[in-house]
Design an enzyme around this catalytic site. Sequence first.
Site, mmCIF file in Angstrom:
data_model
loop_
_atom_site.group_PDB
_atom_site.id
_atom_site.type_symbol
_atom_site.label_atom_id
_atom_site.label_comp_id
_atom_site.label_asym_id
_atom_site.label_seq_id
_atom_site.Cartn_x
_atom_site.Cartn_y
_atom_site.Cartn_z
ATOM 1 N N ALA A 1 1.158 -1.064 0.234
ATOM 2 C CA ALA A 1 -0.488 -0.058 -0.129
ATOM 3 C C ALA A 1 0.793 1.310 0.348
ATOM 4 O O ALA A 1 1.913 1.325 0.316
ATOM 5 C CB ALA A 1 -1.429 0.016 1.197
ATOM 6 N N CYS B 1 12.539 3.786 0.058
ATOM 7 C CA CYS B 1 12.840 5.520 -0.665
ATOM 8 C C CYS B 1 13.755 6.349 1.474
ATOM 9 O O CYS B 1 13.659 7.634 1.525
ATOM 10 C CB CYS B 1 12.016 6.362 -0.026
ATOM 11 N N ASP C 1 -0.220 -5.829 3.581
ATOM 12 C CA ASP C 1 -0.072 -4.878 3.833
ATOM 13 C C ASP C 1 -0.783 -4.830 5.114
ATOM 14 O O ASP C 1 -1.935 -4.951 5.252
ATOM 15 C CB ASP C 1 -0.315 -3.396 3.223
ATOM 16 N N GLY D 1 0.285 1.373 -2.727
ATOM 17 C CA GLY D 1 -0.069 0.486 -4.316
ATOM 18 C C GLY D 1 0.360 1.081 -5.668
ATOM 19 O O GLY D 1 0.195 0.302 -6.973
ATOM 20 N N ASN D 2 1.532 2.239 -5.491
ATOM 21 C CA ASN D 2 1.791 3.090 -7.141
ATOM 22 C C ASN D 2 2.622 1.401 -7.744
ATOM 23 O O ASN D 2 2.304 0.927 -8.966
ATOM 24 C CB ASN D 2 2.024 3.705 -6.798
#
Length: 473
Positions: free
Chosen positions: A235, A359, A257, A237-238
């Site tokens: 999630a 990230c 998730d 979800g990209n």
Amino acid sequence: MAQLYQTAAGILERAQRQQGAVKSLVYNSKYTNVKQLYALVCETLRYSGVLQEIISSANLLKEERKLKMSLAKVLVYDFLFGKGLKCGGGWKVTLQKHRARLQAELARLKIKRKVSRNEDLLTPVEGATEVLLPRYVRVNTLKTSTEDVIDYFKRQNYTYLGRASSVQELGRLSGKQFLTDCHLRELLVFPPRTDFHQDFLYKSGHIILQDKASSLPAFLLDPPSGCHVIDACAAPGNKTSHLAAILNNVGKIFAFDLDTKRLATMSTLLLRAGVTCHELANQDFLQVEPSDPRYSNVRHILLDPSCSGSGIVDRLNQLTDDMKSSCEERLQSLAAFQKRMLGHVLSFPKVQRVVYSTCSLHQQENEDVVQDALERNAAFRLMNVLPSWTQRGLDTFCGARCCLRASPAETLTNGFFVAVFERKREGGECSETFSSSCNSFDAEDTGVEREPVLAAVSTSCKKKRKKKKSKLE
Ligand code: SAM
């Protein structure tokens, strides 16, 4: 309304303790009017330095012992610069007691700084310079084609400049120009600040507004159409929708998730994107049994676990006072979680390829996690992916340069990290790969591009091997 101020103050405190990005803290608060809360938090952050000065010189906290700085900032912001504390219960009465002094301190500050407007009190926060990244648009090939989207934008008076030949070219875009990305064919690139949130193509799921770096994991996992894939931390979800596009909706994506709210957002996003090949599970991925027959055909796994988010370019986070210094304890606990998750992923009996991404900019969450996995799982090694990508993993272990790093300065993206693991073939080594031991590197040609990057990795590895050897001697 008093709840609005309390919630906003709580978010300021949590952001300062680095317990999350401002946007997600607002989103995850249970407050009903998210927009109003977000605006208040953002504005209080913008005026944070000014507010602190006014509150201190007005002696507000000394006189109101129960009032904490974060709540005082929110209240004084609304009182002096915002809507004027329309509500706020007991706190409104308290602030009104100090009304004259607060207004006098604001006036005094303006005289001292020789400004007449409130806005002019805002000085650029050190290190909070706005980083402008290109606007990346991923074409959702489940609904349309890159050519059709290019034509659409041309009809909207955009000028198409063709396929970029370098990252630098992406940084030179201006006005209504756009390009196809130099690495990812389904990615269109527009100048910074281009906003497509109201565009028909975005609203109908034909395009996905996704940073280039975050489009790398699905692209590099590259599952063949028809196969079974796990998205372990999926999630909102990209990356799942990107995987579905690569599968052309044929096959299956098991998406997990822990967070119910994020999964609800994900359902909406996948519906809009026309994804039909997924199964969502609100489940702790660590509890998923690798030997469960349902996953017996899973050969590809994407692991994009929770991380510090230190790579995300977000001016608001720069505004929270000590965002730059990362709490070591938090990093250690995130890294421990990431290592467990990666170990679990690699224990799936049939898995052949795994993409690990974060990230984060921290070595602890990136190279260190990958090195740990390689040391514990002799059956896997790293693939030296995307040789033309200039920013590689930090050279902390042999083969670390097979990993990709991304940053605003070098790749014009958010800060990001990706590593691709591959199960070693029985009885043979793969060419462009590394395992934990330097000795497993071999340079047999498999037809994969031989670019200087690969040579550089190889040399650095040889040097390390030599060093190790001379140590032993
Ligand atoms: N891959 C997602 C995307 O592209 O939209 C973003 C994933 S986000 C970085 C990490 C996610 O991991 C969060 O949504 C979080 O709820 C989820 N998560 C954390 N621990 C988990 C666990 N043990 N099992 C499954 N999901 C988990």
